[in-house]
Structures are given as structure tokens and as C-alpha cells.
Design a protein around this motif. Sequence first.
Motif, PDB file in Angstrom:
ATOM      1  N   ALA A  97      48.745   7.609 100.477  1.00 28.92           N
ATOM      2  CA  ALA A  97      49.664   7.268 101.548  1.00 28.92           C
ATOM      3  C   ALA A  97      49.196   7.859 102.879  1.00 28.92           C
ATOM      4  N   GLN A  98      48.509   9.002 102.835  1.00 31.40           N
ATOM      5  CA  GLN A  98      48.062   9.616 104.081  1.00 31.40           C
ATOM      6  C   GLN A  98      47.074   8.741 104.822  1.00 31.40           C
ATOM      7  N   LEU A  99      46.276   7.971 104.120  1.00 37.50           N
ATOM      8  CA  LEU A  99      45.301   7.127 104.801  1.00 37.50           C
ATOM      9  C   LEU A  99      45.977   5.963 105.517  1.00 37.50           C
ATOM     10  N   GLU A 100      47.154   5.591 105.078  1.00 37.74           N
ATOM     11  CA  GLU A 100      47.888   4.515 105.731  1.00 37.74           C
ATOM     12  C   GLU A 100      48.942   5.038 106.694  1.00 37.74           C
ATOM     13  N   ASP A 101      49.065   6.334 106.811  1.00 34.01           N
ATOM     14  CA  ASP A 101      50.060   6.953 107.680  1.00 34.01           C
ATOM     15  C   ASP A 101      49.685   6.711 109.140  1.00 34.01           C
ATOM     16  N   ALA A 102      50.519   6.007 109.861  1.00 37.70           N
ATOM     17  CA  ALA A 102      50.219   5.644 111.245  1.00 37.70           C
ATOM     18  C   ALA A 102      50.595   6.719 112.258  1.00 37.70           C
ATOM     19  N   ARG A 103      51.204   7.802 111.796  1.00 38.75           N
ATOM     20  CA  ARG A 103      51.600   8.853 112.735  1.00 38.75           C
ATOM     21  C   ARG A 103      50.359   9.518 113.333  1.00 38.75           C
ATOM     22  N   PRO A 104      50.388   9.833 114.613  1.00 43.30           N
ATOM     23  CA  PRO A 104      49.232  10.464 115.259  1.00 43.30           C
ATOM     24  C   PRO A 104      48.789  11.758 114.578  1.00 43.30           C
ATOM     25  N   GLU A 105      49.727  12.528 114.064  1.00 44.79           N
ATOM     26  CA  GLU A 105      49.373  13.800 113.421  1.00 44.79           C
ATOM     27  C   GLU A 105      48.636  13.597 112.087  1.00 44.79           C
ATOM     28  N   ALA A 106      48.653  12.402 111.526  1.00 40.91           N
ATOM     29  CA  ALA A 106      47.956  12.124 110.271  1.00 40.91           C
ATOM     30  C   ALA A 106      46.476  11.803 110.499  1.00 40.91           C
ATOM     31  N   LEU A 107      46.080  11.562 111.728  1.00 40.54           N
ATOM     32  CA  LEU A 107      44.702  11.174 112.038  1.00 40.54           C
ATOM     33  C   LEU A 107      43.693  12.224 111.590  1.00 40.54           C
ATOM     34  N   SER A 108      43.948  13.491 111.852  1.00 41.73           N
ATOM     35  CA  SER A 108      42.989  14.528 111.478  1.00 41.73           C
ATOM     36  C   SER A 108      42.832  14.615 109.959  1.00 41.73           C
ATOM     37  N   GLU A 109      43.917  14.471 109.227  1.00 36.28           N
ATOM     38  CA  GLU A 109      43.836  14.504 107.759  1.00 36.28           C
ATOM     39  C   GLU A 109      43.064  13.292 107.244  1.00 36.28           C
ATOM     40  N   ARG A 110      43.307  12.139 107.835  1.00 37.43           N
ATOM     41  CA  ARG A 110      42.595  10.922 107.443  1.00 37.43           C
ATOM     42  C   ARG A 110      41.094  11.088 107.682  1.00 37.43           C
ATOM     43  N   ARG A 111      40.722  11.620 108.832  1.00 39.16           N
ATOM     44  CA  ARG A 111      39.311  11.851 109.146  1.00 39.16           C
ATOM     45  C   ARG A 111      38.692  12.859 108.173  1.00 39.16           C
ATOM     46  N   ARG A 112      39.434  13.888 107.817  1.00 37.30           N
ATOM     47  CA  ARG A 112      38.931  14.901 106.895  1.00 37.30           C
ATOM     48  C   ARG A 112      38.643  14.291 105.522  1.00 37.30           C
ATOM     49  N   VAL A 113      39.587  13.515 105.005  1.00 38.81           N
ATOM     50  CA  VAL A 113      39.427  12.913 103.680  1.00 38.81           C
ATOM     51  C   VAL A 113      38.244  11.947 103.673  1.00 38.81           C
ATOM     52  N   ILE A 114      38.149  11.091 104.661  1.00 37.61           N
ATOM     53  CA  ILE A 114      37.043  10.129 104.727  1.00 37.61           C
ATOM     54  C   ILE A 114      35.716  10.855 104.907  1.00 37.61           C
ATOM     55  N   GLY A 115      35.705  11.915 105.704  1.00 40.23           N
ATOM     56  CA  GLY A 115      34.490  12.701 105.890  1.00 40.23           C
ATOM     57  C   GLY A 115      34.028  13.349 104.598  1.00 40.23           C
ATOM     58  N   GLU A 116      34.961  13.874 103.818  1.00 40.40           N
ATOM     59  CA  GLU A 116      34.603  14.485 102.537  1.00 40.40           C
ATOM     60  C   GLU A 116      34.060  13.444 101.570  1.00 40.40           C
ATOM     61  N   LEU A 117      34.655  12.272 101.550  1.00 39.31           N
ATOM     62  CA  LEU A 117      34.154  11.209 100.673  1.00 39.31           C
ATOM     63  C   LEU A 117      32.746  10.784 101.091  1.00 39.31           C
ATOM     64  N   ALA A 118      32.538  10.647 102.386  1.00 43.53           N
ATOM     65  CA  ALA A 118      31.247  10.180 102.902  1.00 43.53           C
ATOM     66  C   ALA A 118      30.136  11.200 102.698  1.00 43.53           C
ATOM     67  N   SER A 119      30.465  12.483 102.708  1.00 40.58           N
ATOM     68  CA  SER A 119      29.431  13.514 102.608  1.00 40.58           C
ATOM     69  C   SER A 119      29.311  14.117 101.212  1.00 40.58           C
ATOM     70  N   HIS A 120      30.069  13.611 100.259  1.00 35.30           N
ATOM     71  CA  HIS A 120      30.020  14.157  98.901  1.00 35.30           C
ATOM     72  C   HIS A 120      28.604  14.012  98.340  1.00 35.30           C
ATOM     73  N   PRO A 121      28.078  15.062  97.690  1.00 37.51           N
ATOM     74  CA  PRO A 121      26.695  15.020  97.197  1.00 37.51           C
ATOM     75  C   PRO A 121      26.420  13.909  96.179  1.00 37.51           C
ATOM     76  N   ARG A 122      27.435  13.451  95.461  1.00 37.79           N
ATOM     77  CA  ARG A 122      27.214  12.400  94.465  1.00 37.79           C
ATOM     78  C   ARG A 122      27.368  11.004  95.062  1.00 37.79           C
ATOM     79  N   ARG A 123      27.678  10.917  96.360  1.00 37.61           N
ATOM     80  CA  ARG A 123      27.890   9.616  96.977  1.00 37.61           C
ATOM     81  C   ARG A 123      26.606   8.804  96.997  1.00 37.61           C
ATOM     82  N   ARG A 124      25.524   9.395  97.393  1.00 40.61           N
ATOM     83  CA  ARG A 124      24.214   8.755  97.511  1.00 40.61           C
ATOM     84  C   ARG A 124      24.319   7.314  97.997  1.00 40.61           C
ATOM     85  N   ARG A 125      24.259   6.379  97.093  1.00 43.97           N
ATOM     86  CA  ARG A 125      24.264   4.966  97.474  1.00 43.97           C
ATOM     87  C   ARG A 125      25.633   4.319  97.286  1.00 43.97           C
TER      88      ARG A 125
END
Length: 75
Positions: A1-29
Motif C-alpha cells: 500500500a505504501q507504493l500506492e500512497d499518494a501522500r507527499p510524506e510517503a514519497l521518501s519511503e517509496r523511493r527507499r523501497v524501490i532503491g533497495e529492490l534495485a540495488s539488491h545483490p541478487r537482482r542482477r538481471r
Amino acid sequence: AQLEDARPEALSERRRVIGELASHPRRRRARLVGLTGPPGAGKSSLIAELAPRVLIEQPDWAVGVLAIDPSSPTS
């Protein structure tokens, strides 16, 4: 639900979660695909059609689905 949260204060959490997914060592391809829409829009049906096709066309790939229902008290 946080990724769909349109409140401005949810933006930093959304960026954090997406950043962790994108930089995860097993992400590779890995490819991350997000589907959203109202109930009954066909999200589950689309996944049910696409996942097997990916596995047939790319047999060395793995498919994982993380489904979240923000209206559910258990998710």
C-alpha cells in the motif's frame, strides 16, 4: 500500500523501497514489473497469462509474484 500512497510524506519511503529492490545483490538481471488497478481490472488474469509464457520462452528464467491487497486486513 505504501507504493500506492499518494501522500507527499510517503514519497521518501517509496523511493527507499524501490532503491533497495534495485540495488539488491541478487537482482542482477531481474526485471521488476508493477501492476496496479481497481478490483476486477484483470491484474491476476494478466499475471496468470504472462508468467507461463515467460517460463516457456525463457526456460532459464524464474518468475516470482508478490501480490498485495491493501484492502485486506491480513496483508
